[in-house]
Scaffold this motif. Structure first.
Motif, PDB file in Angstrom:
ATOM      1  N   ASP A   1       2.456   0.668   3.669  1.00 11.36           N
ATOM      2  CA  ASP A   1       3.756   0.001   3.563  1.00 11.36           C
ATOM      3  C   ASP A   1       4.840   0.953   3.097  1.00 11.36           C
ATOM      4  OD1 ASP A   1       2.791  -2.731   4.158  1.00 11.36           O
ATOM      5  OD2 ASP A   1       1.675  -2.473   2.291  1.00 11.36           O
ATOM      6  N   LEU A   2       4.434   1.956   2.287  1.00  6.84           N
ATOM      7  CA  LEU A   2       5.399   2.917   1.768  1.00  6.84           C
ATOM      8  C   LEU A   2       4.719   4.264   1.636  1.00  6.84           C
ATOM      9  CD1 LEU A   2       8.232   3.489   0.548  1.00  6.84           C
ATOM     10  CD2 LEU A   2       7.267   2.873  -1.682  1.00  6.84           C
ATOM     11  N   ILE A   3       5.308   5.285   2.201  1.00 10.79           N
ATOM     12  CA  ILE A   3       4.778   6.644   2.098  1.00 10.79           C
ATOM     13  C   ILE A   3       5.738   7.463   1.247  1.00 10.79           C
ATOM     14  CG2 ILE A   3       4.135   8.735   3.351  1.00 10.79           C
ATOM     15  CD1 ILE A   3       3.480   6.990   5.759  1.00 10.79           C
ATOM     16  N   LEU A   4       5.184   8.087   0.187  1.00 10.21           N
ATOM     17  CA  LEU A   4       5.975   8.955  -0.685  1.00 10.21           C
ATOM     18  C   LEU A   4       5.607  10.396  -0.390  1.00 10.21           C
ATOM     19  CD1 LEU A   4       5.543   7.085  -4.101  1.00 10.21           C
ATOM     20  CD2 LEU A   4       7.321   6.741  -2.371  1.00 10.21           C
ATOM     21  N   VAL A   5       6.592  11.204  -0.106  1.00 14.85           N
ATOM     22  CA  VAL A   5       6.372  12.636   0.104  1.00 14.85           C
ATOM     23  C   VAL A   5       6.877  13.361  -1.132  1.00 14.85           C
ATOM     24  CG1 VAL A   5       6.806  14.623   1.590  1.00 14.85           C
ATOM     25  CG2 VAL A   5       6.733  12.319   2.580  1.00 14.85           C
ATOM     26  N   MET A   6       5.965  14.037  -1.848  1.00 13.65           N
ATOM     27  CA  MET A   6       6.313  14.700  -3.099  1.00 13.65           C
ATOM     28  C   MET A   6       6.301  16.205  -2.931  1.00 13.65           C
ATOM     29  SD  MET A   6       4.452  12.421  -6.068  1.00 13.65           S
ATOM     30  CE  MET A   6       5.438  13.274  -7.306  1.00 13.65           C
TER      31      MET A   6
ATOM     32  N   VAL B   1      -2.590   5.308  -2.692  1.00 14.04           N
ATOM     33  CA  VAL B   1      -3.549   6.147  -1.983  1.00 14.04           C
ATOM     34  C   VAL B   1      -3.008   7.565  -1.932  1.00 14.04           C
ATOM     35  CG1 VAL B   1      -4.798   6.539   0.171  1.00 14.04           C
ATOM     36  CG2 VAL B   1      -4.322   4.202  -0.577  1.00 14.04           C
ATOM     37  N   ILE B   2      -3.741   8.496  -2.544  1.00 14.58           N
ATOM     38  CA  ILE B   2      -3.407   9.920  -2.433  1.00 14.58           C
ATOM     39  C   ILE B   2      -4.245  10.474  -1.292  1.00 14.58           C
ATOM     40  CG2 ILE B   2      -3.450  12.155  -3.583  1.00 14.58           C
ATOM     41  CD1 ILE B   2      -3.215  10.680  -6.233  1.00 14.58           C
ATOM     42  N   ALA B   3      -3.596  11.069  -0.323  1.00 12.33           N
ATOM     43  CA  ALA B   3      -4.333  11.474   0.879  1.00 12.33           C
ATOM     44  C   ALA B   3      -3.780  12.774   1.437  1.00 12.33           C
ATOM     45  CB  ALA B   3      -4.258  10.377   1.934  1.00 12.33           C
TER      46      ALA B   3
ATOM     47  N   MET C   1       0.872  -1.173   0.000  1.00 14.93           N
ATOM     48  CA  MET C   1       0.000   0.000   0.000  1.00 14.93           C
ATOM     49  C   MET C   1       0.907   1.221   0.000  1.00 14.93           C
ATOM     50  SD  MET C   1      -2.725   1.313   2.877  1.00 14.93           S
ATOM     51  CE  MET C   1      -3.372   2.994   2.832  1.00 14.93           C
ATOM     52  N   VAL C   2       0.856   1.976  -1.087  1.00 15.36           N
ATOM     53  CA  VAL C   2       1.724   3.129  -1.270  1.00 15.36           C
ATOM     54  C   VAL C   2       0.893   4.392  -1.076  1.00 15.36           C
ATOM     55  CG1 VAL C   2       3.268   4.356  -2.833  1.00 15.36           C
ATOM     56  CG2 VAL C   2       3.138   1.849  -2.901  1.00 15.36           C
ATOM     57  N   ALA C   3       1.251   5.196  -0.101  1.00 13.41           N
ATOM     58  CA  ALA C   3       0.568   6.463   0.158  1.00 13.41           C
ATOM     59  C   ALA C   3       1.387   7.603  -0.433  1.00 13.41           C
ATOM     60  CB  ALA C   3       0.382   6.670   1.655  1.00 13.41           C
ATOM     61  N   ILE C   4       0.697   8.521  -1.104  1.00 22.08           N
ATOM     62  CA  ILE C   4       1.356   9.670  -1.745  1.00 22.08           C
ATOM     63  C   ILE C   4       0.805  10.928  -1.105  1.00 22.08           C
ATOM     64  CG2 ILE C   4       1.908  10.776  -3.934  1.00 22.08           C
ATOM     65  CD1 ILE C   4       1.021   8.204  -5.327  1.00 22.08           C
ATOM     66  N   ILE C   5       1.688  11.717  -0.517  1.00 24.60           N
ATOM     67  CA  ILE C   5       1.259  12.961   0.124  1.00 24.60           C
ATOM     68  C   ILE C   5       2.135  14.091  -0.385  1.00 24.60           C
ATOM     69  CG2 ILE C   5       0.524  11.710   2.194  1.00 24.60           C
ATOM     70  CD1 ILE C   5       3.015  12.925   3.590  1.00 24.60           C
ATOM     71  N   GLY C   6       1.699  15.297  -0.114  1.00 23.42           N
ATOM     72  CA  GLY C   6       2.452  16.470  -0.529  1.00 23.42           C
ATOM     73  C   GLY C   6       1.522  17.634  -0.749  1.00 23.42           C
ATOM     74  N   PRO C   7       2.063  18.834  -0.885  1.00 21.26           N
ATOM     75  CA  PRO C   7       1.223  20.016  -1.090  1.00 21.26           C
ATOM     76  C   PRO C   7       0.529  19.978  -2.449  1.00 21.26           C
ATOM     77  CG  PRO C   7       3.542  20.568  -1.393  1.00 21.26           C
ATOM     78  CD  PRO C   7       3.503  19.160  -0.871  1.00 21.26           C
ATOM     79  N   THR C   8      -0.471  20.809  -2.597  1.00 22.53           N
ATOM     80  CA  THR C   8      -1.194  20.909  -3.871  1.00 22.53           C
ATOM     81  C   THR C   8      -0.235  21.313  -4.990  1.00 22.53           C
ATOM     82  OG1 THR C   8      -3.212  21.561  -2.723  1.00 22.53           O
ATOM     83  CG2 THR C   8      -3.067  22.086  -5.064  1.00 22.53           C
ATOM     84  N   GLY C   9      -0.346  20.610  -6.126  1.00 27.80           N
ATOM     85  CA  GLY C   9       0.527  20.897  -7.258  1.00 27.80           C
ATOM     86  C   GLY C   9       1.837  20.161  -7.218  1.00 27.80           C
TER      87      GLY C   9
ATOM     88  N   ILE D   1      -6.347   2.381  -6.981  1.00 31.23           N
ATOM     89  CA  ILE D   1      -5.903   3.769  -6.873  1.00 31.23           C
ATOM     90  C   ILE D   1      -7.012   4.569  -6.212  1.00 31.23           C
ATOM     91  CG2 ILE D   1      -5.229   5.847  -8.128  1.00 31.23           C
ATOM     92  CD1 ILE D   1      -4.142   4.034 -10.329  1.00 31.23           C
ATOM     93  N   LEU D   2      -6.696   5.208  -5.092  1.00 35.16           N
ATOM     94  CA  LEU D   2      -7.660   6.015  -4.360  1.00 35.16           C
ATOM     95  C   LEU D   2      -7.128   7.438  -4.273  1.00 35.16           C
ATOM     96  CD1 LEU D   2      -8.405   3.483  -1.467  1.00 35.16           C
ATOM     97  CD2 LEU D   2      -9.799   3.917  -3.484  1.00 35.16           C
ATOM     98  N   ASP D   3      -7.812   8.356  -4.973  1.00 33.04           N
ATOM     99  CA  ASP D   3      -7.397   9.754  -4.992  1.00 33.04           C
ATOM    100  C   ASP D   3      -8.293  10.539  -4.045  1.00 33.04           C
ATOM    101  OD1 ASP D   3      -6.580  12.305  -5.498  1.00 33.04           O
ATOM    102  OD2 ASP D   3      -6.807  12.205  -7.669  1.00 33.04           O
ATOM    103  N   GLU D   4      -7.850  10.689  -2.803  1.00 38.76           N
ATOM    104  CA  GLU D   4      -8.637  11.371  -1.777  1.00 38.76           C
ATOM    105  C   GLU D   4     -10.023  10.748  -1.659  1.00 38.76           C
ATOM    106  OE1 GLU D   4      -8.069  13.772   0.492  1.00 38.76           O
ATOM    107  OE2 GLU D   4      -5.969  13.621  -0.034  1.00 38.76           O
ATOM    108  N   ALA D   5     -10.068   9.402  -1.650  1.00 35.20           N
ATOM    109  CA  ALA D   5     -11.356   8.704  -1.688  1.00 35.20           C
ATOM    110  C   ALA D   5     -12.160   8.878  -0.417  1.00 35.20           C
ATOM    111  CB  ALA D   5     -11.117   7.222  -1.957  1.00 35.20           C
ATOM    112  N   THR D   6     -11.533   9.208   0.693  1.00 34.29           N
ATOM    113  CA  THR D   6     -12.264   9.341   1.955  1.00 34.29           C
ATOM    114  C   THR D   6     -12.476  10.794   2.351  1.00 34.29           C
ATOM    115  OG1 THR D   6     -10.191   9.234   3.228  1.00 34.29           O
ATOM    116  CG2 THR D   6     -11.331   7.157   2.787  1.00 34.29           C
TER     117      THR D   6
END
Length: 662
Positions: free
Chosen positions: A613-618, A601-603, A439-447, A570-575
């Motif tokens: 399992d893995l968090i990506l900070v972009m 998961v984009i959250a 489960m890969v989570a992708i976070i970061g500011p807008t843009g 792929i969940l793009d801000e699904a919650t």
């Protein structure tokens, strides 16, 4: 779309000239090729109807001759013969009357031959009835042709929409696109319906009338034709002036449609920020432009008929005077002059119709040009890859055995570079390995490029450079449909079509049963909410309806993805639209669903990704940090700052380097 990549466009520039009017017109006519047999049959029926209609005035002229000659016969009843009556008139010095009488078929004492006159009237009546029936048949055939052409154009537009890249839809006003699909196609079919049959009839009528006029008197024909160049010049001038107004009219129609669509979909935001006056001003400006262009276009178009009417009256005066002189001189009978006058009057009528059609055609071709511009828009790169993952894997690993384990879901981003606008990269140089089942989570500011990353994985956009592979297969070597069959995606913006709740959930899998729908709803926590509705799973919903709340709509879209049982989720801000209690239910369903599957998961709610399992900070298109929740907090980097800002509040200072916190 999280990244900005071009402002919406509302179509062609106001007042822009047609790029290729002749080419667009020929292309529009080419749309009728599929119905050529019907068109030829309609043309034949029109031709026969025109021949009959053109013959009728000549027959009526014979009827007039019968009446006139009968009256003259009664007037010279005392003469022993027509020759004697002619001689008497010459002796009395009435040479012109004698010449006119000599040219007539008159028998002294014989009145009107009502039997012959009745036959003429019956023949004329039968001719007009037959012509009307044939014209009705021709019109019916051409209406079938035109409506079938409109159906095919709409079908091609719908298929085109499916083949367009997201970049085209993002960069163009949806109201303008809707106007092309509905208003422009309707205008094209309406113009063709008004002009196609009339064009055939007018051209054939002109030819037939001209032949009959030349047969009756070539001298009067030349007199009648003197005013025709004046009418043609006037029609051309009006047509040229109307053309840009019609183009502006349909451009303004797209502007108005776009503003109305924006005001409708964003009504709550408009009301919240008090922007009603701004929208009203913008709408009034576009509406005024539409009014002005429509008024000018219709005024210029409608001027054609009065001009042609004036020319028709002028021609009538010339022909009446010249015909009277010919009757007196014995060169024509009264019936022939009557027929010629009727022909001359009828001759200007199709000319006026052609001129009016030319103006209407400007509007139709302007709409057709907008449609063709849309149909010619660049499409997504054609799929040249394999139609299945198995085939693609074997192509990528020649000679190797495919045992089914290759579809475990290992994803590799290798030096990926992408930008919506050339020269402005959103993803700069992204390299990433995702192991199967993670489960890969992708976070970061807008843009930062979070949504862009998954859009590239779904091949909604194509890479500028680098590659993305799944189990060693480059996704560009796999057809888009084959790739997306293995994926399920839930967006932040929900979409429901008009139908029942059950149908909306079952949309995720074609073969889904009612039990599958209930199970998917139960796993996502939607079943409890659905049961509370009066009609349960048969409740009617739509994308803009208020039957269910925003959070409930989100749950339905998640259930739709769950029922598809995808290999990659792929969940793009699904919650983002669900409450805390529902979020817990969704998280549990997600945990069950992602067993053995790779999930992105984009959250923004970091509480939903603690167990990833893995968090990506972009940031700025690059991955600046990656790891698990505890490790990233311990490192005190970008993730730790985001986490503390979200849960501790802005007043809490960052801990010293190396410190950890929770």
């Amino acid at each position: 779309m999280s990244a900005a990549h071009g402002s919406p466009s509302r179509g062609v520039a106001p007042g822009a000239r047609s790029k290729d009017f002749g080419g667009s017109f020929r292309r529009l006519i080419g749309e009728l090729r599929m119905d050529l047999p019907r068109i030829l049959l309609a043309l034949l029926a029109t031709a026969v109807a025109v021949v009959l209609s053109v013959a009728a005035p000549k027959l009526l002229g014979n009827g007039t001759n019968l009446i006139f000659e009968g009256v003259i016969g009664r007037m010279i009843a005392q003469a022993p013969s027509k020759e004697a009556a002619v001689a008497a008139l010459e002796q009395q010095g009435n040479g012109k009357l004698a010449t006119m009488l000599a040219s007539m078929d008159v028998t002294p004492g014989q009145g009107i031959d009502f039997s012959a006159l009745g036959r003429v009237l019956i023949e004329v009546g039968a001719i007009y009835i037959a012509a009307a029936v044939l014209q009705f048949i021709a019109g019916l055939l051409l209406r079938h042709v035109i409506q079938a052409t409109g159906w095919r154009m709409r079908d091609r537009i719908q298929r085109k929409i499916e083949d367009l890249p997201l970049s085209y839809l993002d960069q163009n006003s949806r109201g303008d696109l809707m106007s092309r699909v509905s208003n422009d196609v309707d205008n094209v079919t309406q113009v063709m319906n008004q002009t196609l049959n009339q064009f055939f009839q007018s051209v054939l009528t002109l030819v037939g009338i001209l032949v009959m006029m030349l047969t009756l008197s070539w001298q009067l024909t030349l007199l009648a034709m003197v005013v025709i160049p004046l009418g043609a010049w006037a029609a051309i001038v009006l047509m040229r002036r109307a053309q840009p107004q019609f183009r502006e009219q349909w451009h303004a129609t797209g502007e108005v449609s776009g503003l109305v669509e924006e005001a409708m979909t964003g009504h709550e935001v408009v009301a919240l920020y008090g922007l009603e006056e701004r929208f009203t001003d913008a709408f009034n400006q576009s509406n005024t432009a539409l009014y002005t262009s429509s008024f000018k276009a219709q005024t210029l178009s409608n001027m054609t008929q009065p001009v042609m009417s004036f020319i028709s009256n002028l021609s009538y005066v010339i022909v009446a005077v010249g015909g009277g002189l010919k009757v007196v001189s014995g060169q024509m009978t009264l019936g022939d002059v009557q027929a010629f006058i009727q022909y001359s009057r009828n001759f200007t009528q199709p000319l006026g119709q052609l001129a009016s059609m030319a103006n209407s055609l400007q509007s139709g071709v302007a709409s057709a040009e907008r449609i063709f511009e849309f149909l010619d828009a660049p499409e997504m790169e054609p799929d040249r890859g394999a139609s299945s993952f198995t085939e693609a894997w074997r192509n990528a690993h020649p000679g190797a055995d495919f045992d089914g384990q290759a579809e475990a879901g290992r994803i590799v981003f290798d030096h990926v570079r992408f930008g919506y606008v050339p020269g402005t990269p959103v993803i700069k140089d992204l390299s990433l390995n995702v192991e199967p089942g993670q489960m890969v989570a992708i976070i970061g500011p807008t843009g930062a490029g979070k949504t862009t990353l998954v859009n590239l994985l779904m091949r909604f956009y194509e890479l500028d450079s680098g590659s993305i592979s799944i189990d060693g297969v480059d996704i560009r070597d796999l057809q888009k449909d084959a790739l997306r069959r293995h994926m399920g995606m839930v967006l932040q913006d929900t979409w429901l079509f008009e139908g029942t709740i059950g149908d909306n959930i079952a949309f995720g899998r074609e073969s889904a049963t009612e039990e599958d729908v209930i199970r998917a709803a139960t796993e996502t926590g939607a079943h409890r909410l659905i049961r509370q509705l009066p009609e349960g799973y048969r409740t009617q919903v739509s994308d803009d309806g208020e039957t269910v709340s925003a959070g409930e709509r989100q749950l339905l879209t998640i259930a739709r993805a769950f029922i598809a049982q995808p290999d990659l989720l792929i969940l793009d801000e699904a919650t983002s639209s669900v409450d805390t209690r529902t979020e817990v239910l969704v998280q549990r369903a997600m945990d069950q669903l992602r067993q053995g599957r790779t999930a992105f998961v984009i959250a923004h709610r970091l509480s939903t990704i603690r167990d990833a399992d893995l968090i990506l900070v972009m940031e700025d298109g690059d991955v600046v940090e990656k790891g698990r929740h505890d490790d990233l907090l311990a490192s005190g980097g970008a993730y730790a700052r985001l986490y503390r800002a979200q849960f501790a509040g802005p007043a809490v200072e960052d801990p010293p380097d190396g410190a950890s916190g929770d």
